[in-house]
Design a protein around this motif. Structure first.
Motif, PDB file in Angstrom:
ATOM      1  N   LEU A 174       0.848  -1.187   0.000  1.00  0.00           N
ATOM      2  CA  LEU A 174       0.000   0.000   0.000  1.00  0.00           C
ATOM      3  C   LEU A 174       0.883   1.236   0.000  1.00  0.00           C
ATOM      4  CD1 LEU A 174      -2.808   1.296   0.174  1.00  0.00           C
ATOM      5  CD2 LEU A 174      -2.642   1.126   2.678  1.00  0.00           C
ATOM      6  N   ILE A 175       0.715   2.050  -1.016  1.00  0.00           N
ATOM      7  CA  ILE A 175       1.481   3.286  -1.142  1.00  0.00           C
ATOM      8  C   ILE A 175       0.504   4.445  -1.136  1.00  0.00           C
ATOM      9  CG2 ILE A 175       3.088   4.611  -2.587  1.00  0.00           C
ATOM     10  CD1 ILE A 175       4.063   1.919  -3.703  1.00  0.00           C
ATOM     11  N   ASN A 176       0.584   5.255  -0.099  1.00  0.00           N
ATOM     12  CA  ASN A 176      -0.355   6.361   0.058  1.00  0.00           C
ATOM     13  C   ASN A 176       0.294   7.664  -0.386  1.00  0.00           C
ATOM     14  OD1 ASN A 176      -2.571   7.904   0.874  1.00  0.00           O
ATOM     15  ND2 ASN A 176      -1.648   8.263   2.863  1.00  0.00           N
ATOM     16  N   LEU A 177      -0.223   8.251  -1.445  1.00  0.00           N
ATOM     17  CA  LEU A 177       0.303   9.520  -1.961  1.00  0.00           C
ATOM     18  C   LEU A 177      -0.663  10.668  -1.691  1.00  0.00           C
ATOM     19  CD1 LEU A 177       1.846   8.365  -5.369  1.00  0.00           C
ATOM     20  CD2 LEU A 177       2.944   8.605  -3.133  1.00  0.00           C
ATOM     21  N   THR A 178      -1.515  10.481  -0.698  1.00  0.00           N
ATOM     22  CA  THR A 178      -2.451  11.526  -0.280  1.00  0.00           C
ATOM     23  C   THR A 178      -1.718  12.537   0.596  1.00  0.00           C
ATOM     24  OG1 THR A 178      -4.257   9.917  -0.299  1.00  0.00           O
ATOM     25  CG2 THR A 178      -4.584  11.931   1.005  1.00  0.00           C
ATOM     26  N   SER A 179      -1.977  13.807   0.379  1.00  0.00           N
ATOM     27  CA  SER A 179      -1.356  14.837   1.220  1.00  0.00           C
ATOM     28  C   SER A 179      -1.953  14.791   2.624  1.00  0.00           C
ATOM     29  CB  SER A 179      -1.588  16.235   0.624  1.00  0.00           C
ATOM     30  OG  SER A 179      -0.937  16.347  -0.621  1.00  0.00           O
ATOM     31  N   GLY A 180      -1.071  14.921   3.620  1.00  0.00           N
ATOM     32  CA  GLY A 180      -1.569  14.882   4.985  1.00  0.00           C
ATOM     33  C   GLY A 180      -0.521  15.346   5.969  1.00  0.00           C
ATOM     34  N   THR A 181      -0.682  14.938   7.209  1.00  0.00           N
ATOM     35  CA  THR A 181       0.218  15.345   8.281  1.00  0.00           C
ATOM     36  C   THR A 181       0.805  14.099   8.949  1.00  0.00           C
ATOM     37  OG1 THR A 181      -1.684  15.540   9.754  1.00  0.00           O
ATOM     38  CG2 THR A 181      -0.929  17.552   8.673  1.00  0.00           C
ATOM     39  N   PRO A 182       1.879  14.251   9.731  1.00  0.00           N
ATOM     40  CA  PRO A 182       2.633  13.082  10.210  1.00  0.00           C
ATOM     41  C   PRO A 182       1.843  12.065  11.029  1.00  0.00           C
ATOM     42  CG  PRO A 182       3.962  15.066  10.410  1.00  0.00           C
ATOM     43  CD  PRO A 182       2.588  15.520  10.028  1.00  0.00           C
ATOM     44  N   ASN A 183       1.112  12.496  12.037  1.00  0.00           N
ATOM     45  CA  ASN A 183       0.454  11.522  12.905  1.00  0.00           C
ATOM     46  C   ASN A 183      -0.596  10.674  12.189  1.00  0.00           C
ATOM     47  OD1 ASN A 183       1.994  11.997  15.180  1.00  0.00           O
ATOM     48  ND2 ASN A 183       0.621  13.560  15.985  1.00  0.00           N
ATOM     49  N   PRO A 184      -1.451  11.257  11.345  1.00  0.00           N
ATOM     50  CA  PRO A 184      -2.364  10.400  10.580  1.00  0.00           C
ATOM     51  C   PRO A 184      -1.635   9.408   9.677  1.00  0.00           C
ATOM     52  CG  PRO A 184      -3.174  12.637  10.591  1.00  0.00           C
ATOM     53  CD  PRO A 184      -1.800  12.688  11.198  1.00  0.00           C
ATOM     54  N   ALA A 185      -0.457   9.796   9.160  1.00  0.00           N
ATOM     55  CA  ALA A 185       0.326   8.867   8.338  1.00  0.00           C
ATOM     56  C   ALA A 185       0.771   7.677   9.176  1.00  0.00           C
ATOM     57  CB  ALA A 185       1.530   9.581   7.741  1.00  0.00           C
ATOM     58  N   ARG A 186       1.229   7.953  10.391  1.00  0.00           N
ATOM     59  CA  ARG A 186       1.663   6.866  11.277  1.00  0.00           C
ATOM     60  C   ARG A 186       0.488   5.964  11.648  1.00  0.00           C
ATOM     61  NH1 ARG A 186       4.494  11.670  13.895  1.00  0.00           N
ATOM     62  NH2 ARG A 186       6.604  11.596  13.018  1.00  0.00           N
ATOM     63  N   GLU A 187      -0.653   6.572  11.911  1.00  0.00           N
ATOM     64  CA  GLU A 187      -1.835   5.792  12.272  1.00  0.00           C
ATOM     65  C   GLU A 187      -2.284   4.921  11.108  1.00  0.00           C
ATOM     66  OE1 GLU A 187      -4.543   8.841  13.406  1.00  0.00           O
ATOM     67  OE2 GLU A 187      -3.485   9.314  15.286  1.00  0.00           O
ATOM     68  N   LEU A 188      -2.225   5.470   9.895  1.00  0.00           N
ATOM     69  CA  LEU A 188      -2.623   4.697   8.723  1.00  0.00           C
ATOM     70  C   LEU A 188      -1.654   3.544   8.488  1.00  0.00           C
ATOM     71  CD1 LEU A 188      -4.569   4.361   6.362  1.00  0.00           C
ATOM     72  CD2 LEU A 188      -3.118   5.919   5.041  1.00  0.00           C
ATOM     73  N   ALA A 189      -0.357   3.814   8.700  1.00  0.00           N
ATOM     74  CA  ALA A 189       0.644   2.749   8.538  1.00  0.00           C
ATOM     75  C   ALA A 189       0.361   1.608   9.506  1.00  0.00           C
ATOM     76  CB  ALA A 189       2.042   3.310   8.765  1.00  0.00           C
ATOM     77  N   ALA A 190       0.057   1.934  10.763  1.00  0.00           N
ATOM     78  CA  ALA A 190      -0.233   0.904  11.751  1.00  0.00           C
ATOM     79  C   ALA A 190      -1.488   0.121  11.375  1.00  0.00           C
ATOM     80  CB  ALA A 190      -0.394   1.540  13.134  1.00  0.00           C
ATOM     81  N   TRP A 191      -2.499   0.840  10.890  1.00  0.00           N
ATOM     82  CA  TRP A 191      -3.747   0.179  10.481  1.00  0.00           C
ATOM     83  C   TRP A 191      -3.492  -0.755   9.304  1.00  0.00           C
ATOM     84  CZ3 TRP A 191      -6.600   0.331   5.909  1.00  0.00           C
ATOM     85  CH2 TRP A 191      -7.903  -0.200   5.983  1.00  0.00           C
ATOM     86  N   ALA A 192      -2.742  -0.293   8.310  1.00  0.00           N
ATOM     87  CA  ALA A 192      -2.481  -1.105   7.114  1.00  0.00           C
ATOM     88  C   ALA A 192      -1.662  -2.345   7.454  1.00  0.00           C
ATOM     89  CB  ALA A 192      -1.762  -0.263   6.063  1.00  0.00           C
ATOM     90  N   THR A 193      -0.589  -2.164   8.235  1.00  0.00           N
ATOM     91  CA  THR A 193       0.233  -3.321   8.592  1.00  0.00           C
ATOM     92  C   THR A 193      -0.542  -4.279   9.484  1.00  0.00           C
ATOM     93  OG1 THR A 193       1.241  -2.073  10.416  1.00  0.00           O
ATOM     94  CG2 THR A 193       2.415  -2.094   8.319  1.00  0.00           C
TER      95      THR A 193
END
Length: 300
Positions: free
Chosen positions: A100-119
């Motif tokens: 999963l490669i997310n190229l959506t613009s965002g901020t650091p903490n939501p990126a970390r949360e999404l990474a944890a959810w995806a993994t």
């Protein structure tokens, strides 16, 4: 997770790709893979946005889950991280074994949360920050910063480079977003200076185009000082015999005074002057201008 390409992929380096989100950027991301012969599946909440890509050879998925299941690489480019979760939630069971490669613009903490959810759902994750306008995707003008799984980045670097020059910035999934916010902050700071310059020129009936003709080469020349400032900041050695805080604080005070005299607001530059003054109050007037960063650093 073993992320080596499947045997069929080893025989043919063209991984199957899914692009979810077909706005202006998503459209050209999908086209970049299509042009290179990748089996490209597309999905968008408004199905009609896939029509032009289907005409060029893309496969239209009926659902987000179907789209995820169709791709070795699943690229998401939607409005924000909330939209990513909304789109992918119904497809969570299909994520296992996917990249999963997310190229959506965002901020650091939501990126970390999404990474944890995806993994947590069995996917490997990369977060990306794209520096390009849609028409430059796939050219030398575009570059993308990635953070997250280093193994994914190394394995699929060739595919990622189809979008623009790829750089891996760290294993913390939020780092690409930190870089993004930092670079955009520099850009908006430049815009603030531009607007201030144009407003001051306008007060004397000087056209914005006239100011800008002179401003662009001046800014390009001034940018040459930034690498030197960066070295000072990284080393913590702010010794200088040239552009110190005392000199720059007086100079900026004169600019603010002249701007006010022209009847122009100084709200864009006044905070910078206050930053300089704080450093002088702490006894650092003889230090390099770059020492102003010390008034901004994160405190423990």
């Amino acid at each position: 997770m073993n992320i080596e390409p499947k045997q069929s992929d080893k025989q043919s380096p063209k991984q199957s790709v899914t692009v979810i989100g077909l706005g202006n950027l998503g459209q050209v991301l999908a086209e970049a893979f299509l042009k290179q012969g990748h089996r490209t599946t597309v999905w968008n909440r408004s199905p009609a946005k896939a029509d032009s890509l289907v005409a060029k050879g893309a496969i239209r998925a009926a659902t987000a889950a179907e789209a995820v299941a169709a791709g070795d690489l699943v690229i998401v480019c939607v409005l924000d991280y909330e939209a990513v979760r909304e789109v992918l939630a119904p497809a969570a069971d299909a994520l296992a074994g996917r990249i999963l490669i997310n190229l959506t613009s965002g901020t650091p903490n939501p990126a970390r949360e999404l990474a944890a959810w995806a993994t947590g759902h069995g996917a490997e994750y990369l977060d990306g920050a794209v520096y390009a306008v849609p028409q430059t995707i796939g050219t030398d003008e575009a570059f993308v910063l990635y953070s997250g799984s280093p193994a994914v980045f190394e394995t699929y670097r060739e595919q990622l480079n189809l979008l623009g020059s790829s750089t891996f910035v760290g294993t913390d999934a939020g780092l690409a977003s930190v870089y993004d916010v930092a670079l955009l902050s520099g850009m908006y700071g430049m815009f603030a200076g531009f607007f201030q310059a144009v407003a001051l020129g306008d007060s004397a009936h000087i056209k914005a185009t006239e100011i800008t003709t002179l401003l662009v080469p001046w800014l390009n020349a001034a940018a040459a000082a930034l690498p030197g400032f960066a070295q000072e900041i990284d080393s913590g050695d702010y010794t200088t015999e040239t552009s110190n805080l005392d000199i720059n604080t007086v100079g900026l005070a004169n600019i603010l005074s002249a701007t006010r005299a022209q009847g122009v607001d100084v709200e864009l530059l006044a905070p910078l002057h206050a930053l300089f003054e704080r450093q002088i109050e702490q006894g650092h007037g003889a230090a390099s201008l770059s020492r102003a960063i010390e008034s901004l650093r994160k405190t423990a």
